[in-house]
Enzyme design. Sequence first.
Site, PDB file in Angstrom:
ATOM      1  N   SER A   1       8.511  36.083  84.234  1.00  0.00           N
ATOM      2  CA  SER A   1       9.237  34.974  84.575  1.00  0.00           C
ATOM      3  C   SER A   1       9.295  35.078  86.074  1.00  0.00           C
ATOM      4  O   SER A   1      10.046  36.245  86.508  1.00  0.00           O
ATOM      5  CB  SER A   1      10.618  35.234  83.943  1.00  0.00           C
ATOM      6  OG  SER A   1      11.622  34.165  84.618  1.00  0.00           O
TER       7      SER A   1
ATOM      8  N   LYS B   1      10.205  28.914  87.233  1.00  0.00           N
ATOM      9  CA  LYS B   1      11.487  28.157  87.278  1.00  0.00           C
ATOM     10  C   LYS B   1      11.187  26.519  87.918  1.00  0.00           C
ATOM     11  O   LYS B   1      10.718  26.681  89.066  1.00  0.00           O
ATOM     12  CB  LYS B   1      12.386  29.025  88.310  1.00  0.00           C
ATOM     13  CG  LYS B   1      12.904  30.226  87.399  1.00  0.00           C
ATOM     14  CD  LYS B   1      13.765  29.947  86.164  1.00  0.00           C
ATOM     15  CE  LYS B   1      14.326  31.074  85.260  1.00  0.00           C
ATOM     16  NZ  LYS B   1      15.119  30.810  84.229  1.00  0.00           N
TER      17      LYS B   1
ATOM     18  N   ASP C   1      17.092  27.735  75.322  1.00  0.00           N
ATOM     19  CA  ASP C   1      17.577  28.902  75.745  1.00  0.00           C
ATOM     20  C   ASP C   1      19.417  28.752  75.560  1.00  0.00           C
ATOM     21  O   ASP C   1      19.969  29.054  74.630  1.00  0.00           O
ATOM     22  CB  ASP C   1      17.223  29.003  76.977  1.00  0.00           C
ATOM     23  CG  ASP C   1      17.840  30.656  77.521  1.00  0.00           C
ATOM     24  OD1 ASP C   1      18.764  31.279  77.012  1.00  0.00           O
ATOM     25  OD2 ASP C   1      17.389  30.730  78.916  1.00  0.00           O
TER      26      ASP C   1
HETATM   27  O1  164 Z   1      12.669  38.672  83.521  1.00  0.00           O
HETATM   28  C1  164 Z   1      13.854  38.291  82.868  1.00  0.00           C
HETATM   29  O2  164 Z   1      14.461  39.100  82.370  1.00  0.00           O
HETATM   30  C2  164 Z   1      13.803  36.833  82.508  1.00  0.00           C
HETATM   31  C3  164 Z   1      14.553  36.236  83.789  1.00  0.00           C
HETATM   32  C4  164 Z   1      14.987  34.775  83.431  1.00  0.00           C
HETATM   33  O3  164 Z   1      14.054  33.824  83.225  1.00  0.00           O
HETATM   34  C5  164 Z   1      16.489  34.692  83.358  1.00  0.00           C
HETATM   35  C6  164 Z   1      17.336  35.336  83.352  1.00  0.00           C
HETATM   36  C7  164 Z   1      18.621  35.061  83.333  1.00  0.00           C
HETATM   37  C8  164 Z   1      19.043  33.730  83.606  1.00  0.00           C
HETATM   38  C9  164 Z   1      17.990  32.772  83.772  1.00  0.00           C
HETATM   39  O4  164 Z   1      17.899  32.430  85.182  1.00  0.00           O
HETATM   40  C10 164 Z   1      16.722  32.961  83.284  1.00  0.00           C
HETATM   41  C11 164 Z   1      16.547  32.253  81.851  1.00  0.00           C
HETATM   42  O5  164 Z   1      17.012  31.402  81.578  1.00  0.00           O
HETATM   43  O6  164 Z   1      15.641  32.747  80.855  1.00  0.00           O
HETATM   44 MG    MG Z   2      15.958  30.247  80.323  1.00  0.00          MG
END
Ligand code: 164
Ligand code: MG
Length: 371
Positions: free
Chosen positions: A138, A166, A241
């Site tokens: 991510s 994102k 989510d």
């Molecule tokens: O690598 C990871 O832990 C995932 C990170 C990630 O995408 C997220 C972490 C926390 C909040 C959000 O911004 C996001 C998500 O929404 O999944």
């Molecule tokens: Mg998310």
Amino acid sequence: MSINVKTIHLHKLKMRLNHPFTTSFGTVQDKEFFIIEAVDDKANHGYGESVAFSTPWYTEETVMTTEHIMEDFLIPILQQNSWNHPKEIHQLFSSIKQNNMAKAAIEGAIWDLYAKRENISLSQAIGGTKSEIDVGISLGIQPTTEELLKKINHYVQAGYKRVKLKIKPGQDIDLIREVRSHYPNLPIMADANSAYTLKDIDLLKQLDAFDLMMIEQPLGSDDIVDHAKLQKAINTPICLDESITSYDDARWAIELGSCKVINIKTGRVGGLTEAKRIHDLCVENNVDIWCGGMLEAGVGRAHNIALSSLAGFNLPGDTAGSSHYWKEDIIKPEVIVDNGVIHVPDGPGIGYDINHEKLEQFMMASKEFHF
Ligand SMILES: O=C(O)CCC(=O)C1=CC=C[C@@H](O)[C@@H]1C(=O)O
Ligand SMILES: [Mg+2]
């Protein structure tokens, strides 16, 4: 066999991410969180990790609310009630509304303790069957598209199975078009963290041209009605989510057709027991699932690995290797991603040892509660 907990420690840690993580609503670099250590009468130590951020931008919880709820409500519930198995804890905590990240942190430590007492892995304790799990990466919003492409290249070379980008208004269609033109066959998904409304439907329809695996949480963080309307209007599968905080949320979303995929995070749904129920529901209804991440340190990451070993997790999760996040992690060995795969540990409990030297180094405060 009952679990005789003697002490629960709440260790407050602060760790600096290697790179700031930026989403549609903010940036995280220094992460504060709790490591929960539950010790039993046989000197087994079970560990859990809280995942709330310092500000309530992802859900309503924060590091401080987590501490308050654990200390003033959840630990007293464990002290004042008799219980024998970690499966009972979610129900025991149901007198406290929401505050799922606080609940998951404590329940996670008890699950690890239980598995260690039984001398089985956490994966086995919750019914996991996979010995390897697929992982994706991510990537937060980057300062420039060149930097984003450089990062994607790095993780694709390392074998990660999919890339999550994102997006936010103004950094969406053109960005995805550019990435897709460089990587015609890469499994790509986009996460909007609720940055759009139904008024953006024409823009969101344009995403269909890029063959995304899914778009995660495009609309309101507590919405399932508008998501159902959007899912009818677009071909790109919607993944929920933030909107899914319980088994019932998942049931309602599936009934309404609000999504085709669910990202399960133990913190968001109140622990491993509820996460497994949602997993089972999704399997029954042919809804794809994967394990989300909350930029965890090693303990939380180990819990995510155990969860991802359940058979229904059919898409790569956000459980990247320790070195993606931290210069040094608090577990030994660190989590290693080998060509896009993590080998699920089979040692007792979470299957990773605590690196006590690092735990001490990152610890800001510690409290203990006796039973
Ligand atoms: O690598 C990871 O832990 C995932 C990170 C990630 O995408 C997220 C972490 C926390 C909040 C959000 O911004 C996001 C998500 O929404 O999944
Ligand atoms: Mg998310």
